[in-house]
Design a protein around this motif. Structure first.
Motif, PDB file in Angstrom:
ATOM      1  N   GLN A  21       0.838  -1.200   0.000  1.00 48.26           N
ATOM      2  CA  GLN A  21       0.000   0.000   0.000  1.00 48.26           C
ATOM      3  C   GLN A  21       0.874   1.251   0.000  1.00 48.26           C
ATOM      4  N   ALA A  22       1.941   1.229   0.798  1.00 46.32           N
ATOM      5  CA  ALA A  22       2.823   2.397   0.888  1.00 46.32           C
ATOM      6  C   ALA A  22       3.516   2.660  -0.435  1.00 46.32           C
ATOM      7  N   PHE A  23       3.904   1.603  -1.145  1.00 47.07           N
ATOM      8  CA  PHE A  23       4.556   1.783  -2.446  1.00 47.07           C
ATOM      9  C   PHE A  23       3.579   2.316  -3.499  1.00 47.07           C
ATOM     10  N   SER A  24       2.286   2.247  -3.193  1.00 41.80           N
ATOM     11  CA  SER A  24       1.301   2.834  -4.115  1.00 41.80           C
ATOM     12  C   SER A  24       1.111   4.318  -3.835  1.00 41.80           C
ATOM     13  N   GLY A  25       1.831   4.827  -2.802  1.00 41.45           N
ATOM     14  CA  GLY A  25       1.778   6.257  -2.510  1.00 41.45           C
ATOM     15  C   GLY A  25       0.999   6.619  -1.265  1.00 41.45           C
ATOM     16  N   GLU A  26       0.468   5.641  -0.552  1.00 44.60           N
ATOM     17  CA  GLU A  26      -0.355   5.919   0.625  1.00 44.60           C
ATOM     18  C   GLU A  26       0.473   5.772   1.900  1.00 44.60           C
ATOM     19  N   ARG A  27       0.380   6.762   2.774  1.00 43.21           N
ATOM     20  CA  ARG A  27       1.059   6.644   4.074  1.00 43.21           C
ATOM     21  C   ARG A  27       0.197   5.761   4.988  1.00 43.21           C
ATOM     22  N   VAL A  45       3.574   0.416  17.130  1.00 47.60           N
ATOM     23  CA  VAL A  45       2.934   1.301  16.152  1.00 47.60           C
ATOM     24  C   VAL A  45       3.880   1.401  14.971  1.00 47.60           C
ATOM     25  N   VAL A  46       3.381   1.044  13.795  1.00 55.03           N
ATOM     26  CA  VAL A  46       4.201   1.031  12.582  1.00 55.03           C
ATOM     27  C   VAL A  46       3.748   2.170  11.672  1.00 55.03           C
ATOM     28  N   ASP A  47       4.691   3.015  11.279  1.00 55.12           N
ATOM     29  CA  ASP A  47       4.401   4.157  10.403  1.00 55.12           C
ATOM     30  C   ASP A  47       5.215   3.973   9.114  1.00 55.12           C
ATOM     31  N   LEU A  48       4.517   3.797   8.001  1.00 52.57           N
ATOM     32  CA  LEU A  48       5.177   3.599   6.710  1.00 52.57           C
ATOM     33  C   LEU A  48       4.967   4.849   5.854  1.00 52.57           C
ATOM     34  N   GLY A  59      11.154   4.528  -2.413  1.00 53.84           N
ATOM     35  CA  GLY A  59      11.240   3.590  -1.298  1.00 53.84           C
ATOM     36  C   GLY A  59      10.209   3.935  -0.234  1.00 53.84           C
ATOM     37  N   VAL A  60      10.275   3.224   0.870  1.00 47.32           N
ATOM     38  CA  VAL A  60       9.354   3.450   1.988  1.00 47.32           C
ATOM     39  C   VAL A  60      10.165   3.533   3.277  1.00 47.32           C
ATOM     40  N   ILE A  61       9.933   4.604   4.029  1.00 45.01           N
ATOM     41  CA  ILE A  61      10.574   4.757   5.337  1.00 45.01           C
ATOM     42  C   ILE A  61       9.688   4.054   6.374  1.00 45.01           C
ATOM     43  N   ILE A  62      10.279   3.156   7.147  1.00 45.89           N
ATOM     44  CA  ILE A  62       9.512   2.391   8.147  1.00 45.89           C
ATOM     45  C   ILE A  62       9.935   2.844   9.542  1.00 45.89           C
TER      46      ILE A  62
END
Length: 329
Positions: A21-27, A45-48, A59-62
């Motif tokens: 989902q995050a790679f599709s542009g959604e936080r 709590v996970v924030d992508l 990329g995605v910051i985790i």
């Protein structure tokens, strides 16, 4: 290095759908539950956050925050609150919380039943909805609430009022309630009807024979309880016995389990229940001091109703020893 190598298989497998989902542009921000290597639970709590480069998602910051301690504390508080609610909802005392403007913030089952309403309606009521039909009593209670707000000090009060042509007695405890910051925002009230106890006390004081027994029988244990089995009064011998055997100062309003051991309390309660049905009883038993006592339990009547129970206990150890010796003979 692959994300699986950094996160580990368990975390990666749980995060994989969120990564897509995050790679599709959604936080994405969610709470996930993992199991540590030692088998204990871990709450995170996970924030992508999608990372863009030249307009493209590179990329995605985790960000992972461990909130296990907070969740454990919340669960403990919830369990504590559930136990508290179970207690206040099962008591026969009315428990109400009023704010500064006399709005009802909370009412337990006993209060709601006394008001003849529902929980939802109770929480929408003001003190005028409850006591508006008795302006004198309503003014008395608003003044009391104001006093607690002004002093931020609790108080215990006794009242005597005429209700539907009958005199009633009550005991009320008012306490300030503060928020997490320590600021007072409400007054808690625990209200108990003690009419039966007061009537029993009055009946006792009107009985010269009983008073004489209390004064002139220093070796016998004599005490009185109301129809809720709460202690009213007793002679010095009984008070001294409880103090010596249990290190407890017996006080008015206490239930048997509050001043004797569980087995004795259960035995007394069974005999008290019989007395409240109009059936007196006599029984013998061994006291905590190792001596034998014969107890006679009688209902106390007033105006044709059972308002309490009187108990007379006498030390019969010498008699029992004599009976034992006679049996041997």
């Amino acid at each position: 290095m692959h994300a699986r190598d950094v996160l580990g298989h368990q975390r990666y497998n749980k995060l994989r759908p969120l990564l897509d989902q995050a790679f599709s542009g959604e936080r994405i921000k969610e709470e996930l539950h993992f199991t540590r290597e030692n088998g204990l639970p871990q709450h995170c709590v996970v924030d992508l956050v999608p990372h863009r480069d030249a307009g493209r998602i590179a990329g995605v910051i985790i960000l992972i925050s461990d909130i296990t301690d907070r969740r454990i504390m919340e669960e403990r508080l919830q369990a504590s609150e559930e136990r508290f609610r179970a207690i206040v909802e099962s008591t026969s005392d009315s428990i109400i919380v009023w704010d500064r403007h006399y709005n009802c913030l909370y009412a337990n089952r006993a209060a709601i039943e006394q008001w003849g309403t529902t929980r939802d309606r109770a929480l929408a009521m003001t003190i005028s909805d409850v006591l508006g039909h008795r302006p004198d009593i309503m003014q008395l209670w608003t003044d009391r609430i104001d006093q607690v707000f002004a002093t931020e000090q609790g108080t215990t009060l006794m009242d005597k009022h005429s209700l539907d042509g009958k005199m009633t007695h009550s005991e009320s405890v008012l306490s300030p309630i503060t928020n997490a910051a320590g600021h007072m925002f409400a007054v808690g009230v625990i209200h108990r009807d003690i009419t039966a106890r007061r009537e029993a006390e009055e009946a006792l004081h009107k009985s010269e024979a009983t008073l004489d027994a209390l004064i002139n029988s220093p070796l016998d244990f004599i005490w009185l309880v109301d129809n809720e089995m709460r202690f009213i009064t007793g002679n010095d011998a009984f008070a001294a016995y409880i103090l010596t055997q249990y290190a407890i100062v017996v006080r008015p309003g206490m239930l048997p389990e509050e001043y004797v051991d569980p087995a004795t309390a259960t035995q007394w309660q069974a005999h008290f229940a019989e007395a409240l049905e109009g059936r007196p009883s006599t029984f013998e038993g061994r006291g905590m001091d190792g001596r034998d006592y014969m107890s006679t339990i009688q209902p106390v009547h007033a105006n044709g109703e059972i308002i309490g129970i009187s108990v007379f206990s006498r030390d019969v150890t010498a008699r029992q020893e004599l009976v034992t010796e006679l049996k041997r003979y």
